[in-house]
Design a protein around this motif. Structure first.
Motif, PDB file in Angstrom:
ATOM      1  N   SER A 234      -3.056  -4.629  -2.517  1.00  0.00           N
ATOM      2  CA  SER A 234      -2.579  -3.900  -1.533  1.00  0.00           C
ATOM      3  C   SER A 234      -3.555  -2.312  -1.730  1.00  0.00           C
ATOM      4  O   SER A 234      -3.545  -1.530  -1.003  1.00  0.00           O
ATOM      5  CB  SER A 234      -1.075  -3.147  -1.882  1.00  0.00           C
ATOM      6  N   ILE A 235      -4.546  -2.334  -2.995  1.00  0.00           N
ATOM      7  CA  ILE A 235      -5.576  -1.498  -2.705  1.00  0.00           C
ATOM      8  C   ILE A 235      -6.761  -2.074  -2.814  1.00  0.00           C
ATOM      9  O   ILE A 235      -6.943  -3.046  -3.409  1.00  0.00           O
ATOM     10  CB  ILE A 235      -5.383  -0.820  -4.241  1.00  0.00           C
ATOM     11  N   SER A 236      -7.824  -1.415  -2.082  1.00  0.00           N
ATOM     12  CA  SER A 236      -9.207  -2.057  -2.146  1.00  0.00           C
ATOM     13  C   SER A 236     -10.107  -0.982  -2.458  1.00  0.00           C
ATOM     14  O   SER A 236      -9.978   0.229  -2.467  1.00  0.00           O
ATOM     15  CB  SER A 236      -9.647  -2.813  -0.861  1.00  0.00           C
ATOM     16  N   GLU A 237     -11.549  -1.126  -2.350  1.00  0.00           N
ATOM     17  CA  GLU A 237     -12.563  -0.122  -2.808  1.00  0.00           C
ATOM     18  C   GLU A 237     -12.201   1.417  -1.867  1.00  0.00           C
ATOM     19  O   GLU A 237     -12.317   2.361  -2.302  1.00  0.00           O
ATOM     20  CB  GLU A 237     -13.928  -0.670  -2.590  1.00  0.00           C
ATOM     21  N   CYS A 238     -11.976   1.098  -0.663  1.00  0.00           N
ATOM     22  CA  CYS A 238     -11.990   2.186   0.423  1.00  0.00           C
ATOM     23  C   CYS A 238     -10.453   2.506   0.815  1.00  0.00           C
ATOM     24  O   CYS A 238     -10.379   3.252   1.614  1.00  0.00           O
ATOM     25  CB  CYS A 238     -12.830   2.151   1.389  1.00  0.00           C
ATOM     26  N   ALA A 239      -9.412   1.499   0.415  1.00  0.00           N
ATOM     27  CA  ALA A 239      -8.029   1.842   1.224  1.00  0.00           C
ATOM     28  C   ALA A 239      -6.971   1.869   0.219  1.00  0.00           C
ATOM     29  O   ALA A 239      -7.119   0.933  -0.860  1.00  0.00           O
ATOM     30  CB  ALA A 239      -7.913   0.536   1.969  1.00  0.00           C
ATOM     31  N   ILE A 240      -5.882   2.587   0.354  1.00  0.00           N
ATOM     32  CA  ILE A 240      -4.890   2.608  -0.727  1.00  0.00           C
ATOM     33  C   ILE A 240      -3.510   2.071   0.179  1.00  0.00           C
ATOM     34  O   ILE A 240      -3.494   2.717   1.364  1.00  0.00           O
ATOM     35  CB  ILE A 240      -4.685   4.036  -0.941  1.00  0.00           C
ATOM     36  N   GLY A 241      -2.786   0.980  -0.341  1.00  0.00           N
ATOM     37  CA  GLY A 241      -1.610   0.385   0.392  1.00  0.00           C
ATOM     38  C   GLY A 241      -0.403   1.376   0.575  1.00  0.00           C
ATOM     39  O   GLY A 241      -0.387   2.386  -0.389  1.00  0.00           O
ATOM     40  N   THR A 242       0.040   1.111   1.545  1.00  0.00           N
ATOM     41  CA  THR A 242       1.416   2.237   1.611  1.00  0.00           C
ATOM     42  C   THR A 242       2.584   1.090   1.852  1.00  0.00           C
ATOM     43  O   THR A 242       3.635   1.530   0.996  1.00  0.00           O
ATOM     44  CB  THR A 242       1.504   2.893   3.112  1.00  0.00           C
ATOM     45  N   VAL A 243       2.651   0.360   2.753  1.00  0.00           N
ATOM     46  CA  VAL A 243       3.702  -0.757   3.106  1.00  0.00           C
ATOM     47  C   VAL A 243       3.105  -2.063   3.077  1.00  0.00           C
ATOM     48  O   VAL A 243       2.283  -2.060   3.580  1.00  0.00           O
ATOM     49  CB  VAL A 243       4.721  -0.198   4.213  1.00  0.00           C
ATOM     50  N   THR A 244       4.317  -3.085   3.136  1.00  0.00           N
ATOM     51  CA  THR A 244       3.964  -4.461   3.247  1.00  0.00           C
ATOM     52  C   THR A 244       4.811  -4.665   4.605  1.00  0.00           C
ATOM     53  O   THR A 244       5.904  -4.347   4.774  1.00  0.00           O
ATOM     54  CB  THR A 244       4.059  -5.138   2.239  1.00  0.00           C
TER      55      THR A 244
END
Length: 388
Positions: free
Chosen positions: A150-160
């Protein structure tokens, strides 16, 4: 997992997470971010101006409303920073155009996971791997609390969320469809089908319907023969397809009976079921699950405030705030303790989540790295397939 949170736990959780709003982000110099200071200290040194704002790009409709009520509003209250909301239907074209022209109008964008990887590789987004994400209310670190992927180098997860097949119950009095395979069975279930105008998920659904085991879907799509097989399966329903682009369209297509079945985002169908009292049914078989993630376009005009917003969105209470309004699951394990009743209708939210065990018997998790590598070629082929 114990899904029930008592009142004391909720109060303590909210107190801990309110304290998290008083933190600023730790970031690297290469990403134009700042050293860690308390939010209170920052306000003392740099008082917030009433006109401060950020532009957050979302997907409109029921999902956007859930985000606004779930944590956009609380961010404005906590910081005094106004959120201007813009809508889009996904993809990187608009972000790419803004970054390449140097005319950045967006501060935070809600994207699909593969676009987070593609945009990061192209240098369209600010790296976010140095941001200090808040701990969970139980003290668990973000690295342990966020769902894998859910988290990558440039992105933060919010929902699935999941793409599912749905139908109008009034269309089928007996023997209704119950599998992805039924979506492709024109003889048994004649009528038009709705499908998103993109190769993502459609190719996966085609192979699932053609008998490829879930665990072999991306291995099969990695071969020329596998891609041909997916398009051959799509050929069997091509004459019955009605393509959609915006998430609000599938529920309307079902309500108007323009289609007998459609692929759709599970939360949009849930909203139609509960709030609009539509007789829709979700087929969870073969659901393709993905993560919604926030990114910051490179050179965003309100970088500092955009970072504050991303951290606020990473709070367990923020993610649960969305999950209690639309059936998209939080990506933090600790946030499940805060998932309870649907805010508008008091329906128990847990059975409607794509991650609920009863809905996850045959689930495919989207492979964003695979799509990042293959999207351009497959999108070109899919567009050509539609036009022929």
């Amino acid at each position: 997992m114990d899904w029930v949170a008592n009142i004391d736990t909720r109060i303590k959780t909210q107190e801990k997470e309110n304290n998290m709003n008083n933190k600023l982000f730790k970031t690297s110099a290469s990403t134009h971010l700042w050293s860690v200071l308390s939010f209170t200290s920052l306000l003392t040194i740099f008082p917030l101006a009433a006109e401060e704002s950020i532009t957050v790009v979302s997907w409109g409709g029921a999902y956007e409303r859930a985000c606004k009520e779930g944590y956009f509003d609380s961010f404005e209250e906590a910081t005094g920073i106004k959120i201007n909301i813009a809508d889009f239907n996904g993809g990187l074209a608009q972000v790419r155009a803004q970054v390449e022209s140097g005319n950045i109008q967006w501060d935070v964008v809600d994207i699909e996971s593969q676009d987070g990887i593609i945009g990061c590789d192209e240098g369209l987004f600010e790296p976010l791997d140095e941001i200090e994400l808040p701990d969970g209310p139980d003290g668990s670190s973000a690295s342990d609390d966020f769902l894998e992927g859910s988290i990558s180098e440039c992105a933060i997860g919010t929902v699935t969320w999941s793409t599912v097949v749905a139908y109008n119950a009034t269309t089928y009095k007996t023997d209704p469809p119950s599998t992805v395979k039924d979506f492709f069975d024109i003889e048994k279930y004649p009528g038009r089908r709705g499908m998103r105008r993109t190769p993502e998920v459609n190719l996966e659904f085609a192979l699932i319907a053609d008998g490829v085991p879930i665990e072999e879907i991306y291995e099969t799509l990695s071969t020329e023969e596998g891609v041909d097989r997916a398009f051959a399966k799509l050929d069997t329903i091509k004459d019955s397809l009605l393509m959609w682009e915006a998430g609000a369209q599938p529920p309307q297509l079902l309500a108007d009976k323009e289609v007998v079945m459609t692929t759709a985002y599970n939360g949009r169908i849930f909203n139609a079921q509960t709030v609009e009292e539509q007789p829709f049914v979700i087929i969870w078989d073969g659901q393709v699950r993905d993560f919604a993630q926030f990114v910051i376009p490179l050179g965003a005009p309100n970088m500092e405030n955009a970072i504050k917003f991303v951290q606020h969105a990473a709070l367990s209470s923020s993610q649960a705030g969305v999950a209690n309004r639309i059936s998209y699951g939080p990506v933090r394990l600790s946030a499940w303790e805060l998932v309870g009743k649907h805010i508008p209708t008091a329906i128990d939210m847990r059975p409607h989540m794509p991650t609920h065990p009863d809905n996850s018997k045959t689930v495919l998790t989207n492979n964003p790295a695979w799509w990042a590598e293959n999207k351009d070629n497959l999108f070109e082929r899919f567009s050509a397939w539609l036009s022929n």
